[in-house]
Design an enzyme around this catalytic site. Sequence first.
Site, PDB file in Angstrom:
ATOM      1  N   ASN A  81      33.928 -22.271 -22.375  1.00  0.00           N
ATOM      2  CA  ASN A  81      35.246 -22.905 -22.891  1.00  0.00           C
ATOM      3  C   ASN A  81      36.569 -22.042 -22.033  1.00  0.00           C
ATOM      4  OD1 ASN A  81      34.896 -25.140 -24.968  1.00  0.00           O
ATOM      5  ND2 ASN A  81      33.407 -23.532 -25.369  1.00  0.00           N
ATOM      6  N   GLU A  82      36.828 -22.374 -20.890  1.00  0.00           N
ATOM      7  CA  GLU A  82      37.951 -21.722 -20.226  1.00  0.00           C
ATOM      8  C   GLU A  82      39.140 -21.858 -20.785  1.00  0.00           C
ATOM      9  OE1 GLU A  82      36.839 -19.358 -18.219  1.00  0.00           O
ATOM     10  OE2 GLU A  82      35.234 -20.363 -17.034  1.00  0.00           O
ATOM     11  N   PRO A  83      39.978 -21.156 -20.479  1.00  0.00           N
ATOM     12  CA  PRO A  83      41.707 -21.342 -20.911  1.00  0.00           C
ATOM     13  C   PRO A  83      42.189 -22.701 -20.667  1.00  0.00           C
ATOM     14  CG  PRO A  83      41.352 -19.172 -19.635  1.00  0.00           C
ATOM     15  CD  PRO A  83      40.063 -19.808 -19.647  1.00  0.00           C
ATOM     16  N   THR A  90      36.009 -15.999 -13.998  1.00  0.00           N
ATOM     17  CA  THR A  90      34.522 -16.286 -14.507  1.00  0.00           C
ATOM     18  C   THR A  90      33.531 -16.428 -13.091  1.00  0.00           C
ATOM     19  OG1 THR A  90      35.231 -17.480 -16.263  1.00  0.00           O
ATOM     20  CG2 THR A  90      32.847 -17.731 -15.697  1.00  0.00           C
TER      21      THR A  90
END
Length: 642
Positions: A174-176, A193
């Site tokens: 769950n990236e920014p 990442t």
Amino acid sequence: MINREMTRDEISYKEAGKFEETRCEKIHNVIFDSSVEASILVAREIANLIQTKEELNEPCVLGLATGSSPIKVYEELVRMHYEEKLSFKNVVTFNLDEYYPMDKENIQSYFHFMHDHLFNYVDILPENINIPDGGASSQELLQYCIDYEMKIKSYGGLDFQLLGIGRTGHIGFNEPGSHINSGTRSITLDHITRIDAASSFLGIDNVPRKAITMGIGTVRRAKRIVLLAWGISKAEIVKDTIEGEKSSQVPATYLQEHNNTTFILDRDASSELTRVKTPWLVKSCFWSDDLKLKAVVWLSELTKKPILKLTDKDYNNNGMSGLLAEVGIAYHLNIKMFNKLQHSITGWPGGKPDSEDTNRPERSLPAKKRIIIFSPHPDDDVISMGGTFDRLVEHGHEVHVAYQTSGNLAVSNEECLKFAEVSEILNPASTSSSTIIQFSKNKSKNDIDPVEVRKLKGGIRRSESLGATRYLGLPDENVHFLDLPFYETGTVKKGKLTDTDIKIMCDLIEDIKPHQIYAAGDLADPHGTHKVCLDSLFESLKQLKSKKFMDDCWVWLYRGAWHEWESWQIEMAVPMSPDQVLKKRHAIFYHQSQKDGVMFQGDDSREFWVRAEDRNRATAIKYNDLGLAEYAAIEAFKRYFF
Ligand code: F6R
């Protein structure tokens, strides 16, 4: 401040680690001296849960993570299965994520990771293992994700979720920008990442751009969450997550809303937390000399004033009235701390002969010392302490360099092909050259380098190292290539340190009987080789400690390729003149295979010589800003007591 009663799960770690609650903390967290000790406790919590569920005749639903953080937890669970008969028959697992697209067979897949670290060694039923399928077609992906989410719900949700944290603040992938209520879905990976994954994929170009991940909502519904974070590279994001405002820009901050979450940290990962970094701001402190120095350096940096110009008012206005009250007058403390830093500076890293050495970092006797510089890869010696290395040789000490690993993994295929082609010109009948040429031309992602290729790659690094050590005036017989076996797997995943590695290290130390040892204390190396090399030294020192010659052996830790000691930690600062900076640069240039976009760049795109110069210059500037003399560059060391 965690504004609620702690749960039984959270409290259970209190005794073992360091738990303190200050007004800055929004997530319960416990700090451990070592990640190994912490992982064992986490594995124990999971095992207890499995057993409790078993007694109730219920499935135990675990959410699992991959990556470097949970490896020791899995290792411990496997040990408990073999030695304590812990059964996984009632366990159902859901993995957080998988790269997309990704073949199950691929050794970089999380499917492979989980089997390699856990599932192949325990009695879990294969039908109870759920890992997002990186092979789902793009048409079925949406439905696939909905089904994954529904399947978790059908078990009544996750009983326990194990997490790591990415430097972007991701949990799962769950990236920014991820929504607090997001569910399982496909996602595009953040560039940071992908950089962090680059070393496992042997270069960023091979890292997939997408992944399937459980959502923040999925994770937050777990009844219990434990997040693991180890190492200095996680320190900033750990602070932002625990102390920062909730925000989709740091998705892990959404865990602040969960009422049964514990962050398990090692010392390095906790080092940016306010209560660790500047404890005087949040509590009364016991003022050791080290803490005083740390606080004074901090105050000087904050106020942008040299130490000797700090006033009582500066101390009082910036939360340091406690220290001021203890010492009385700021100026006395300023002078004491200034002198402490001043005494760390020396142009004589091997000790200055015929001089009073009470306030010098090194002993003057023996005037000519035997010295071993341990270098994890064949280039860390010159990158991290090339200037000091040069000084030690120039001052007539008997200097030895020991390259701990062959470093063959970091030589690209193209470089290898180049040398094999040259070798074929010299000896057209050589079968090994033609085998290497064929392999290098046809190598695909999953191929592990065969022995000949590794030998050539290692050979390239040897000869580059010899170029550099000869340039610094070292005879070849003082250069030792240890080729520690733990490194020689042909893949990024290294073997474990064994007695053979330790024996190789001990034999060399016993043979040379050094007065000084230099070693890399550089633990932010992206794939851990420096850490293993340092562990091998620590273990060797432990084994040799009782020998007479060890009473006279001092150990100095350097840093450099990845990060630097903080000014207050430095115990020996070796200044370099502009000429020496150039000489050091030249020595680094001999490591040609590590120039022009190396395979293990980490998150820093600068070449190693540029990083080294920037860091050494930055240390000199920091010293100067603290009010000490102005030098072109400084290499920094911290003493290790064993
Ligand atoms: C892995 C995962 C990621 C990692 C994170 C930290 O399944 O979901 O969120 O936990 O990237 O990775 P390491 O542990 O390798 O630092």
